[in-house]
Design an enzyme around this catalytic site. Structure first.
Site, PDB file in Angstrom:
ATOM      1  CE  LYS A  22      76.131   9.745  14.536  1.00  0.00           C
ATOM      2  NZ  LYS A  22      75.337   9.161  15.639  1.00  0.00           N
ATOM      3  NE  ARG A  97      71.637  10.361  23.707  1.00  0.00           N
ATOM      4  CZ  ARG A  97      70.835  10.433  24.740  1.00  0.00           C
ATOM      5  NH1 ARG A  97      70.099  11.497  24.930  1.00  0.00           N
ATOM      6  NH2 ARG A  97      70.755   9.459  25.610  1.00  0.00           N
ATOM      7  CG  ASP A 121      68.929  10.716  15.467  1.00  0.00           C
ATOM      8  OD1 ASP A 121      69.095  11.596  14.617  1.00  0.00           O
ATOM      9  OD2 ASP A 121      69.551   9.644  15.489  1.00  0.00           O
ATOM     10  CG  ASP A 321      71.197   2.891  15.197  1.00  0.00           C
ATOM     11  OD1 ASP A 321      70.218   3.441  15.736  1.00  0.00           O
ATOM     12  OD2 ASP A 321      72.372   3.102  15.552  1.00  0.00           O
ATOM     13  CG  MET A 343      65.492  -1.114  22.107  1.00  0.00           C
ATOM     14  SD  MET A 343      67.133  -1.590  21.526  1.00  0.00           S
ATOM     15  CE  MET A 343      68.184  -0.707  22.659  1.00  0.00           C
TER      16      MET A 343
END
Length: 436
Positions: A22, A97, A121, A321, A343
């Site tokens: 992605k 995003r 998100d 992630d 982060m």
């Protein structure tokens, strides 16, 4: 709004192939705006965020041809730049995003780029300063309308190469600046550049189009500007986040699973981090084989015997992630793990849902959580929960597949944003999951 109904506690078995990445696809699709020639991209994942970006490109005037599953040809020879100033674009661009990365190529080729404050998100503030400071360094003028959160950069006389030190190794920021710099006059150097495999892929693709980017894979990129780019054919890497998700799934459900065609050389620390949790991974060609962990998995402590800490960092560090997946996997390990999410300040807030399922987790602050492993002696309990973002969503799905009873996950559109036909693919290896 869709939901998943999941009957947990079922052992899975079989092979699963990761989708195209992605995060690479979002960059690569924006790069097609750099040329008026045909660009063919293969292995594009069929997920909500990517399909939204393809629709946005079509509304900008890009000609789009679908060649087959995951394969598209794009031709941006009649881009309607005026669309960027319409109310329709403000609504469309604000829902995604990745839309921020159209600005660099549009600025480079047409001398202007606009974008509403991007969505995505809800994992805490995600600053855009790196992007726009890079454009300003290249000679663009910046403006921001606070009333409707609309950003703009303009360079009617073209961009000029510059030396810059990024304030953070932002992946999307680096991608945006590189895409702007490839058509600038002169040479640009970017220090503290992101160097993720997906950013490397973007640079290699642009070089195939005629760009001159060197230092690929390092944190110092040098870009010699060219006048024009041509077409190319590009294949997207398998999604490393999905690969990590399937590793976590295999461990939590104590299943025997083979993950196919993972591109081992681009996985970085991912296999090692899961091995530290006690999970057995075997390299079989370019596949990952995970045996059923019937006896559980033992966390490896640090050399001095202190608690294992798993934290995120810019590549080649561990990707943020996958911290949500690691946290879920740690709930059933033998031992304790400290998760340190550096982060993003809101990404650990989904742990309350795991606590409701019976997990032993101490949320120390917005960035740190201590997980006390159950060693499968106390199975997670089914519950009803809502997916707050893509990565927390897949983590909750994995928890539900390992839990006792039938769970319901709401707001599954968040999961669909990042995972292609996930319910179908899970059913193919034996999962009892229904979309309703």
């Amino acid at each position: 709004m869709g939901i998943f109904k999941i009957e947990g506690g079922v052992a899975l078995k079989g092979e699963i192939t990761p989708q195209g990445a992605k995060n690479e696809a979002l960059q690569i699709l924006c790069a097609i705006l750099l040329t008026d020639e045909k660009v063919t991209i293969n292995n594009i994942p069929d997920i909500i965020d990517i399909n939204k970006l393809i629709t946005l490109l079509g509304n900008l005037g890009v000609k789009i041809q679908k060649n087959g599953p995951g394969s598209y040809t794009f031709k941006a020879d009649e881009v309607n730049v005026k669309y960027l100033e319409t109310e329709a674009f403000k609504k469309e661009g604000g829902s995604l995003r990745g839309s921020i990365m159209i600005v660099g190529p549009l600025l480079a080729r047409f001398g202007k780029g606009y974008i509403p404050k991007p969505g995505g998100d809800k994992i805490g503030r995600r600053r855009l300063d790196t992007h726009f400071e890079g454009f300003i360094n290249l000679g663009a003028k910046f403006r921001y309308n606070r009333e409707d959160h609309f950003y703009g950069v303009e360079a009617p006389d073209g961009l000029v190469g510059a030396d810059m030190l990024l304030d953070e190794a932002s992946v999307t920021g680096t991608a945006n600046i590189v895409m702007a710099a490839v058509l600038a006059k002169g040479t640009t150097t970017i220090y503290n550049a992101a160097c993720e495999p997906y950013l490397q892929q973007l640079c290699k693709m642009m070089n195939a189009m005629g760009a001159k980017v060197s230092g690929i894979g390092s944190n110092l990129l040098t870009i010699e500007g060219v006048e024009k780019l041509g077409g190319c054919v590009h294949g997207i890497l398998p999604d490393m986040i999905e690969i990590g998700s399937w590793i976590g799934l295999a461990a939590m459900t104590r299943s025997e699973i083979t993950i196919k065609d993972v591109s081992w050389e681009n996985l970085g620390l991912i296999p090692n981090v899961f091995r530290k949790l006690g999970i057995t991974l075997e390299k079989r060609g370019d596949d990952i084989y995970i045996p059923a962990h019937k006896d559980g998995y033992q966390v490896k402590t640090d050399i001095d015997g202190s608690i294992l800490t798993v934290s995120d960092a810019p590549w080649p560090g561990f990707t943020p992630d996958l911290l949500s997946i690691v946290l879920v996997v740690a709930t059933q390990c033998k031992g304790d793990v400290l998760i340190h999410q550096k982060m993003f300040e809101s990404r650990l807030f989904f742990v309350d849902k795991l606590i409701d399922m019976g997990a032993k987790i101490i949320l120390c602050d917005p960035h740190r959580a201590v997980v006390i492993g159950h060693d499968f002696k106390s199975q997670l309990k089914a519950t009803t929960m809502s997916s707050p973002d893509i990565r927390a969503g897949i983590s909750l799905l994995i928890a539900a597949l390992s839990a006792k009873g039938t769970s319901t996950i709401q707001n599954i559109e968040q999961i669909d944003r990042g995972y292609e036909r996930i319910d179908e693919r899970l059913r193919a290896i034996g999962a009892k999951i229904v979309r309703a």
